[in-house]
Design a protein around this motif. Structure first.
Motif, PDB file in Angstrom:
ATOM      1  N   THR A  72       0.847  -1.191   0.000  1.00 43.76           N
ATOM      2  CA  THR A  72       0.000   0.000   0.000  1.00 43.76           C
ATOM      3  C   THR A  72       0.883   1.242   0.000  1.00 43.76           C
ATOM      4  O   THR A  72       1.913   1.287   0.665  1.00 43.76           O
ATOM      5  CB  THR A  72      -0.927   0.018   1.224  1.00 43.76           C
ATOM      6  N   VAL A  73       0.449   2.241  -0.746  1.00 37.56           N
ATOM      7  CA  VAL A  73       1.181   3.507  -0.848  1.00 37.56           C
ATOM      8  C   VAL A  73       0.218   4.631  -0.504  1.00 37.56           C
ATOM      9  O   VAL A  73      -0.806   4.805  -1.182  1.00 37.56           O
ATOM     10  CB  VAL A  73       1.757   3.722  -2.259  1.00 37.56           C
ATOM     11  N   ALA A  74       0.520   5.389   0.544  1.00 37.98           N
ATOM     12  CA  ALA A  74      -0.366   6.464   1.004  1.00 37.98           C
ATOM     13  C   ALA A  74       0.249   7.818   0.677  1.00 37.98           C
ATOM     14  O   ALA A  74       1.375   8.114   1.074  1.00 37.98           O
ATOM     15  CB  ALA A  74      -0.607   6.344   2.501  1.00 37.98           C
ATOM     16  N   THR A  75      -0.502   8.648  -0.052  1.00 33.98           N
ATOM     17  CA  THR A  75      -0.043   9.988  -0.404  1.00 33.98           C
ATOM     18  C   THR A  75      -1.115  11.014  -0.096  1.00 33.98           C
ATOM     19  O   THR A  75      -2.293  10.679   0.035  1.00 33.98           O
ATOM     20  CB  THR A  75       0.311  10.089  -1.903  1.00 33.98           C
ATOM     21  N   PHE A  76      -0.710  12.274   0.030  1.00 27.77           N
ATOM     22  CA  PHE A  76      -1.666  13.367   0.185  1.00 27.77           C
ATOM     23  C   PHE A  76      -1.831  14.007  -1.189  1.00 27.77           C
ATOM     24  O   PHE A  76      -0.985  14.717  -1.693  1.00 27.77           O
ATOM     25  CB  PHE A  76      -1.181  14.390   1.223  1.00 27.77           C
ATOM     26  N   GLY A  77      -2.922  13.716  -1.838  1.00 28.53           N
ATOM     27  CA  GLY A  77      -3.119  14.163  -3.200  1.00 28.53           C
ATOM     28  C   GLY A  77      -2.413  13.246  -4.185  1.00 28.53           C
ATOM     29  O   GLY A  77      -1.699  12.311  -3.810  1.00 28.53           O
ATOM     30  N   GLU A  78      -2.638  13.509  -5.446  1.00 25.69           N
ATOM     31  CA  GLU A  78      -2.081  12.664  -6.496  1.00 25.69           C
ATOM     32  C   GLU A  78      -0.619  13.006  -6.747  1.00 25.69           C
ATOM     33  O   GLU A  78      -0.267  14.174  -6.908  1.00 25.69           O
ATOM     34  CB  GLU A  78      -2.874  12.847  -7.790  1.00 25.69           C
TER      35      GLU A  78
ATOM     36  N   ARG B 177      -3.572   4.710  -1.619  1.00 20.29           N
ATOM     37  CA  ARG B 177      -4.443   5.443  -0.704  1.00 20.29           C
ATOM     38  C   ARG B 177      -4.164   6.927  -0.898  1.00 20.29           C
ATOM     39  O   ARG B 177      -3.077   7.410  -0.596  1.00 20.29           O
ATOM     40  CB  ARG B 177      -4.169   5.095   0.758  1.00 20.29           C
ATOM     41  N   VAL B 178      -5.149   7.661  -1.387  1.00 21.87           N
ATOM     42  CA  VAL B 178      -4.985   9.089  -1.632  1.00 21.87           C
ATOM     43  C   VAL B 178      -6.005   9.862  -0.803  1.00 21.87           C
ATOM     44  O   VAL B 178      -7.212   9.646  -0.939  1.00 21.87           O
ATOM     45  CB  VAL B 178      -5.164   9.425  -3.126  1.00 21.87           C
ATOM     46  N   THR B 179      -5.515  10.743   0.060  1.00 26.35           N
ATOM     47  CA  THR B 179      -6.400  11.589   0.863  1.00 26.35           C
ATOM     48  C   THR B 179      -5.880  13.021   0.807  1.00 26.35           C
ATOM     49  O   THR B 179      -4.833  13.294   0.227  1.00 26.35           O
ATOM     50  CB  THR B 179      -6.455  11.122   2.334  1.00 26.35           C
TER      51      THR B 179
ATOM     52  N   ASP C 182      -4.359  17.176   5.407  1.00 27.86           N
ATOM     53  CA  ASP C 182      -4.580  17.045   6.847  1.00 27.86           C
ATOM     54  C   ASP C 182      -5.009  15.630   7.238  1.00 27.86           C
ATOM     55  O   ASP C 182      -4.547  15.082   8.238  1.00 27.86           O
ATOM     56  CB  ASP C 182      -5.625  18.055   7.321  1.00 27.86           C
ATOM     57  N   THR C 183      -5.906  15.044   6.449  1.00 29.98           N
ATOM     58  CA  THR C 183      -6.347  13.683   6.754  1.00 29.98           C
ATOM     59  C   THR C 183      -5.176  12.714   6.698  1.00 29.98           C
ATOM     60  O   THR C 183      -5.041  11.828   7.552  1.00 29.98           O
ATOM     61  CB  THR C 183      -7.435  13.236   5.762  1.00 29.98           C
ATOM     62  N   HIS C 184      -4.336  12.882   5.704  1.00 30.80           N
ATOM     63  CA  HIS C 184      -3.170  11.995   5.544  1.00 30.80           C
ATOM     64  C   HIS C 184      -2.304  12.009   6.795  1.00 30.80           C
ATOM     65  O   HIS C 184      -1.950  10.943   7.339  1.00 30.80           O
ATOM     66  CB  HIS C 184      -2.357  12.449   4.329  1.00 30.80           C
TER      67      HIS C 184
ATOM     68  N   ALA D 286       0.339   2.457   5.916  1.00 33.38           N
ATOM     69  CA  ALA D 286       0.666   1.893   4.612  1.00 33.38           C
ATOM     70  C   ALA D 286       2.118   1.431   4.603  1.00 33.38           C
ATOM     71  O   ALA D 286       2.918   1.794   5.470  1.00 33.38           O
ATOM     72  CB  ALA D 286       0.439   2.945   3.521  1.00 33.38           C
ATOM     73  N   ASP D 287       2.463   0.628   3.616  1.00 36.13           N
ATOM     74  CA  ASP D 287       3.847   0.173   3.500  1.00 36.13           C
ATOM     75  C   ASP D 287       4.777   1.316   3.130  1.00 36.13           C
ATOM     76  O   ASP D 287       5.936   1.361   3.558  1.00 36.13           O
ATOM     77  CB  ASP D 287       3.943  -0.917   2.425  1.00 36.13           C
ATOM     78  N   ILE D 288       4.268   2.229   2.319  1.00 34.47           N
ATOM     79  CA  ILE D 288       5.030   3.400   1.903  1.00 34.47           C
ATOM     80  C   ILE D 288       4.155   4.623   2.150  1.00 34.47           C
ATOM     81  O   ILE D 288       2.991   4.656   1.742  1.00 34.47           O
ATOM     82  CB  ILE D 288       5.407   3.326   0.416  1.00 34.47           C
ATOM     83  N   VAL D 289       4.696   5.623   2.836  1.00 33.14           N
ATOM     84  CA  VAL D 289       3.928   6.825   3.135  1.00 33.14           C
ATOM     85  C   VAL D 289       4.701   8.052   2.660  1.00 33.14           C
ATOM     86  O   VAL D 289       5.925   8.115   2.752  1.00 33.14           O
ATOM     87  CB  VAL D 289       3.627   6.961   4.640  1.00 33.14           C
TER      88      VAL D 289
END
Length: 423
Positions: A38-44, A66-68, A71-73, A88-91
């Motif tokens: 999983t990869v979590a970012t703030f925006g694309e 995971r895109v949020t 602030d939520t991120h 996530a595995d990568i943030v």
């Protein structure tokens, strides 16, 4: 470019005040024996086509994005780190947040354990230094936010000002000159604002200073002693008090509307902001914008790192993906497709990158403009509590814009509230 709100965070790591956010844990096994990352970012971040390519080249890997919003991120990440699961595995970690996360680097994989330290020369020296501490590597750099100035050619023409980007740059080599130009513009077009907000002008000026609210020597609070902070606040605040700013906070709906309607004429813009301006302005504003150099020295506004929480069940695979996403070939693709400026000199100096132009912005040579800006960029010291203090000064400027406070009083309040925010 960040399609889902890129703005200063109001809280990170203060978990006592955060609501617990439930999220699936990263690093699980996908169906068919595949490893799910999983990869979590703030925006694309422009990663969608790259993920597809990576999965094609690595049939044993499945990537979940995971895109949020910003602030939520970071609120979610703070909660996940405190709980010990769910990350996530990568943030992605934004550069303003890096000092705080370096303070809890024990919660992240030291990427040097996988050989990341051997890649050091891939990045600009200052970018690499931002993501490291005591020999540990917290993250690998993605983009950066060297500054330019976006301006409306049509509004400049209506105000009787030059529209050629070199001529415009010559009119505002310094921020004092920018303020004088603002007055000239306002005298001709009193119903149009010169800047989108006092906060944008202030931030751009502040990002050109070696230090902001905290001393690089001992991290002590120096907002009241640092002339760069006061000068930036007074100049931006005076523009606001004169009614020369639109009071449109960046990335809000009001900002989008102001861009579409041509409410203001200039905005200090890192490369990633161009896509947001284009999306807000729509096809009807094609060719009305242009890009030139920013007043003063080059500063940095934005930029991120990819890090791996220790919670990941597959840190080696996560590192391999992180290394690949931040490799020069991928960074170049992202810039050419999404305009996100890489923090790697060999990439932003690449002939194809330097030659890149943007039709929406009157064919501006954005590759050349941002590469030059990046090459002269000198980052500033943020401090451990930058994300706590910075919003207080932004709110103070907002009070000037809405007429509820004068510049001097707003400055006094900002310095006081900034100090209290640390406590």
């Amino acid at each position: 470019m960040r399609k889902l709100t890129r703005r200063p965070a109001v809280a990170v790591l203060t978990t006592a005040l955060l609501l617990l956010v439930t999220a699936c844990s990263g690093g699980s096994a996908a169906e068919g024996g595949k490893i799910k990352l999983t990869v979590a970012t703030f925006g694309e971040f422009g990663y969608a086509p790259l993920f597809a390519q990576y999965e094609k080249d690595h049939p044993n890997i499945e990537i979940q994005s995971r895109v949020t919003d910003f602030d939520t991120h970071f609120k979610t990440l703070a909660t996940q780190l405190a709980a010990g699961h769910g990350a996530a595995d990568i943030v992605a970690i934004e550069e303003q947040q890096i000092p705080k996360y370096l303070g809890v680097k024990d919660k992240f994989v030291n990427l040097a354990d996988y050989g990341a330290d051997q890649l050091q020369n891939q990045w600009a020296a200052w970018k690499w230094a931002q993501g490291t501490k005591d020999g540990d590597v917290l993250g690998l750099g993605t983009d950066m936010g060297s500054l330019a100035m976006c301006y409306r050619r049509d509004l400049f023409q209506q105000a009787g000002l030059p529209t050629d980007r070199k001529a415009v740059a010559a009119l505002m080599p310094t921020w004092d000159a920018y303020a004088r130009l603002s007055q000239r513009f306002t005298d001709k077009l009193p119903k149009v604002k010169f800047a989108d907000s006092a906060g944008t002008v202030y931030t751009a000026m502040l990002n050109q200073s070696p230090e902001n609210y905290f001393s690089s020597r001992d991290d002590s609070y120096i907002a009241d002693k640092n002339p760069a902070v006061r000068n930036a606040f007074m100049l931006a605040g005076t523009l606001a008090q004169k009614g020369q700013t639109a009071g449109a906070t960046t990335y809000t709906q009001a900002w989008n509307v102001a861009i579409k309607q041509g409410t203001f004429a200039t905005i200090a813009c890192p490369a990633w902001m161009l896509t947001q301006i284009k999306e807000a302005g729509g096809d009807g504003n094609t060719g009305k914008w242009d890009v030139t150099t920013v007043p003063g020295a080059s500063g940095n506004q934005g930029g991120s790192f990819l890090s791996i929480p220790k919670q990941s069940e597959h840190p080696k695979e996560a590192y391999d993906l992180t290394k690949w996403l931040t490799a020069p070939e991928q960074e170049k693709k992202i810039f050419l497709s999404d305009g996100i400026l890489p923090s790697e000199p060999n990439v932003y100096k690449d002939p194809q990158v330097v030659a890149h132009t943007e039709p929406y912005f009157s064919g501006a040579p954005i590759g050349q403009i941002y590469a030059t800006s990046a090459d002269t960029l000198r980052p500033n010291y943020r401090g451990l509590h930058d994300a706590d203090v910075r919003p207080e000064f932004g709110r103070a400027l907002g009070r000037i814009e809405d007429g509820s406070e004068k510049v001097d009083a707003a400055w006094t309040d900002a310095v006081k509230l900034g100090r209290e925010a640390i406590k």
